[in-house]
Design an enzyme around this catalytic site. Sequence first.
Site, PDB file in Angstrom:
ATOM      1  N   THR A   4       0.827  -1.207   0.000  1.00 44.66           N
ATOM      2  CA  THR A   4       0.000   0.000   0.000  1.00 44.66           C
ATOM      3  C   THR A   4       0.865   1.264   0.000  1.00 44.66           C
ATOM      4  OG1 THR A   4      -1.432   1.296   1.480  1.00 44.66           O
ATOM      5  CG2 THR A   4      -0.092  -0.355   2.520  1.00 44.66           C
ATOM      6  N   ASP A   5       0.297   2.368  -0.480  1.00 41.81           N
ATOM      7  CA  ASP A   5       1.022   3.645  -0.423  1.00 41.81           C
ATOM      8  C   ASP A   5       1.069   4.198   1.000  1.00 41.81           C
ATOM      9  OD1 ASP A   5      -1.647   4.376  -0.157  1.00 41.81           O
ATOM     10  OD2 ASP A   5      -1.602   5.935  -1.692  1.00 41.81           O
ATOM     11  N   GLU A   6       0.291   3.572   1.916  1.00 46.08           N
ATOM     12  CA  GLU A   6       0.271   4.084   3.293  1.00 46.08           C
ATOM     13  C   GLU A   6       1.613   3.904   3.992  1.00 46.08           C
ATOM     14  OE1 GLU A   6      -3.283   3.279   5.581  1.00 46.08           O
ATOM     15  OE2 GLU A   6      -4.442   2.974   3.752  1.00 46.08           O
ATOM     16  N   TYR A  10      -1.424  -0.517  11.089  1.00 48.72           N
ATOM     17  CA  TYR A  10      -1.585  -1.211   9.798  1.00 48.72           C
ATOM     18  C   TYR A  10      -0.420  -0.892   8.865  1.00 48.72           C
ATOM     19  CZ  TYR A  10      -3.101  -1.749   4.928  1.00 48.72           C
ATOM     20  OH  TYR A  10      -3.147  -2.047   3.589  1.00 48.72           O
ATOM     21  N   LYS A  69       2.663  -3.232   7.191  1.00 44.46           N
ATOM     22  CA  LYS A  69       2.870  -3.372   5.734  1.00 44.46           C
ATOM     23  C   LYS A  69       4.286  -2.892   5.370  1.00 44.46           C
ATOM     24  CE  LYS A  69       0.417  -4.597   2.974  1.00 44.46           C
ATOM     25  NZ  LYS A  69       0.086  -5.957   2.443  1.00 44.46           N
TER      26      LYS A  69
HETATM   27  N1  LIG Z   1      -7.932  -2.040  -0.231  1.00 45.55           N
HETATM   28  C1  LIG Z   1      -7.041  -1.131  -0.616  1.00 45.55           C
HETATM   29  O1  LIG Z   1      -7.406   0.011  -0.904  1.00 45.55           O
HETATM   30  C2  LIG Z   1      -5.572  -1.504  -0.747  1.00 45.55           C
HETATM   31  C3  LIG Z   1      -4.706  -0.585  -1.357  1.00 45.55           C
HETATM   32  C4  LIG Z   1      -3.368  -0.944  -1.530  1.00 45.55           C
HETATM   33  C5  LIG Z   1      -2.916  -2.179  -1.095  1.00 45.55           C
HETATM   34  N2  LIG Z   1      -3.771  -3.034  -0.500  1.00 45.55           N
HETATM   35  C6  LIG Z   1      -3.235  -4.351  -0.088  1.00 45.55           C
HETATM   36  O2  LIG Z   1      -3.880  -5.323  -0.892  1.00 45.55           O
HETATM   37  C7  LIG Z   1      -4.029  -6.542  -0.157  1.00 45.55           C
HETATM   38  C8  LIG Z   1      -5.484  -6.974  -0.187  1.00 45.55           C
HETATM   39  O3  LIG Z   1      -6.296  -5.939   0.375  1.00 45.55           O
HETATM   40  P1  LIG Z   1      -7.886  -6.070   0.438  1.00 45.55           P
HETATM   41  O4  LIG Z   1      -8.435  -4.703   0.462  1.00 45.55           O
HETATM   42  O5  LIG Z   1      -8.341  -7.033  -0.592  1.00 45.55           O
HETATM   43  O6  LIG Z   1      -8.055  -6.718   1.881  1.00 45.55           O
HETATM   44  P2  LIG Z   1      -9.253  -7.582   2.498  1.00 45.55           P
HETATM   45  O7  LIG Z   1      -9.212  -7.288   3.963  1.00 45.55           O
HETATM   46  O8  LIG Z   1     -10.521  -7.365   1.751  1.00 45.55           O
HETATM   47  O9  LIG Z   1      -8.802  -9.091   2.233  1.00 45.55           O
HETATM   48  C9  LIG Z   1      -7.714  -9.687   2.904  1.00 45.55           C
HETATM   49  C10 LIG Z   1      -7.811 -11.199   2.702  1.00 45.55           C
HETATM   50  O10 LIG Z   1      -6.672 -11.794   3.370  1.00 45.55           O
HETATM   51  C11 LIG Z   1      -7.139 -12.883   4.154  1.00 45.55           C
HETATM   52  N3  LIG Z   1      -6.226 -13.041   5.304  1.00 45.55           N
HETATM   53  C12 LIG Z   1      -6.035 -12.180   6.333  1.00 45.55           C
HETATM   54  N4  LIG Z   1      -5.127 -12.698   7.192  1.00 45.55           N
HETATM   55  C13 LIG Z   1      -4.752 -13.897   6.677  1.00 45.55           C
HETATM   56  C14 LIG Z   1      -3.851 -14.899   7.103  1.00 45.55           C
HETATM   57  N5  LIG Z   1      -3.158 -14.795   8.252  1.00 45.55           N
HETATM   58  N6  LIG Z   1      -3.700 -16.003   6.331  1.00 45.55           N
HETATM   59  C15 LIG Z   1      -4.392 -16.135   5.156  1.00 45.55           C
HETATM   60  N7  LIG Z   1      -5.278 -15.226   4.730  1.00 45.55           N
HETATM   61  C16 LIG Z   1      -5.453 -14.116   5.476  1.00 45.55           C
HETATM   62  C17 LIG Z   1      -8.549 -12.516   4.576  1.00 45.55           C
HETATM   63  O11 LIG Z   1      -9.317 -13.662   4.919  1.00 45.55           O
HETATM   64  C18 LIG Z   1      -9.063 -11.817   3.316  1.00 45.55           C
HETATM   65  O12 LIG Z   1      -9.619 -12.752   2.420  1.00 45.55           O
HETATM   66  C19 LIG Z   1      -3.479  -6.262   1.242  1.00 45.55           C
HETATM   67  O13 LIG Z   1      -2.158  -6.737   1.313  1.00 45.55           O
HETATM   68  C20 LIG Z   1      -3.519  -4.749   1.355  1.00 45.55           C
HETATM   69  O14 LIG Z   1      -2.521  -4.268   2.235  1.00 45.55           O
HETATM   70  C21 LIG Z   1      -5.092  -2.728  -0.317  1.00 45.55           C
END
Ligand SMILES: NC(=O)c1ccc[n+]([C@@H]2O[C@H](COP(=O)([O-])OP(=O)(O)OC[C@H]3O[C@@H](n4cnc5c(N)ncnc54)[C@H](O)[C@@H]3O)[C@@H](O)[C@H]2O)c1
Length: 331
Positions: A120-122, A147, A151
């Site tokens: 993430t950009d955070e 969080y 990351k």
């Molecule tokens: N949502 C955003 O805006 C955003 C932006 C940039 C990066 N990201 C990154 O993208 C990735 C996905 O984000 P998202 O929004 O889909 O998140 P989300 O919370 O919707 O999904 C996360 C998934 O990971 C699974 N999970 C969590 N802990 C786990 C573990 N210990 N073992 C196995 N599975 C596990 C959860 O069950 C879920 O299915 C993350 O790494 C997040 O940091 C998200």
Amino acid sequence: MRLLVTGGAGFIGANFVHRTVRERVGVSVTVLDALTYAGSRESLGPVADEIRLVEGDVADESLVDRLVAESDAVVHFAAETHVDNALADPAPFVRSNVVGTFSVLEAVRRHRVRLHHVSTDEVYGDLPFDPTVRFTAQTPYNPSSPYSATKASADLLVRAWVRSYGVHATISNCSNNYGPYQHIEKFIPRQITNILTGRRPKLYGAGANVRDWIHVDDHNSAVWRILDAGVAGSTYLIGADGEHDNLSVMQLILQLMGRGPDEFDHVPDRPGHDRRYAIDSGMLRGELGWAPKHTDLTEGLADTIQWYRANQWWWGPLKERVEACYAERGQ
Ligand SMILES: NC(=O)c1ccc[n+]([C@@H]2O[C@H](COP(=O)([O-])OP(=O)(O)OC[C@H]3O[C@@H](n4cnc5c(N)ncnc54)[C@H](O)[C@@H]3O)[C@@H](O)[C@H]2O)c1
């Protein structure tokens, strides 16, 4: 290609798996997901017969080792992702995001498997309200929340494993995503589902904080572009020039759903709330020829609202619990 997708039952991961099944003939997908409150089998329903779903923890080293040994590449999405939850209880964030990434890194090191780590950009902290300044791959890490600190820790582990062990890995840092299958605790789906259930939308503080919105399909097309052509050891920033303050996004949702611009409540601001995020994705566009397709936020939000209207079966059962949790925190 045998592709292992961690966190593939979450928001971005499920959209990634749908896209992969739709567009990548010859790629066989295994999803490893702990199916926490944020993951759901239903999100993979449309492709359930075409993939393998393994329910398990990414921090479980022997399970991850076995799955990585059977794979040609890993895309690592699995993480705890909600800043408000991290503020209330950071422990699961350290386990899933830091220990989980460590376990993936050790397995790809042992089996010499390609890794793409999704971040993430955070991790860069926040920016002033100055449109001339944006995050680049050279911006120093300066995470603000538990969080983003976990990351950032995971990203640093990946960088060290590349440098020290020659692991074949790439990293992407993306801005805020929106689109279908996003958990309703997150800002945009929370407001949409509040309106659909007769509740008033809720805005943190004055709503001046700026986010750089990108449609989840654009994030995932970038991840595939990096898998196809990314240079090992490189970090790519993913963004679609979608900067808007939270108040404007709230009022756009209200307008698209036929409500007046003031039909929402202000709630206490998030502690340590980052002011502004903005991505310079020039490197990804220039070096890998990627470009986003969904750059009209009004159109993207209208489609997203339509998805939540049509799929109340998916989010409806969660709504009471999510709002009760926010109410406990006074938000
Ligand atoms: N949502 C955003 O805006 C955003 C932006 C940039 C990066 N990201 C990154 O993208 C990735 C996905 O984000 P998202 O929004 O889909 O998140 P989300 O919370 O919707 O999904 C996360 C998934 O990971 C699974 N999970 C969590 N802990 C786990 C573990 N210990 N073992 C196995 N599975 C596990 C959860 O069950 C879920 O299915 C993350 O790494 C997040 O940091 C998200």
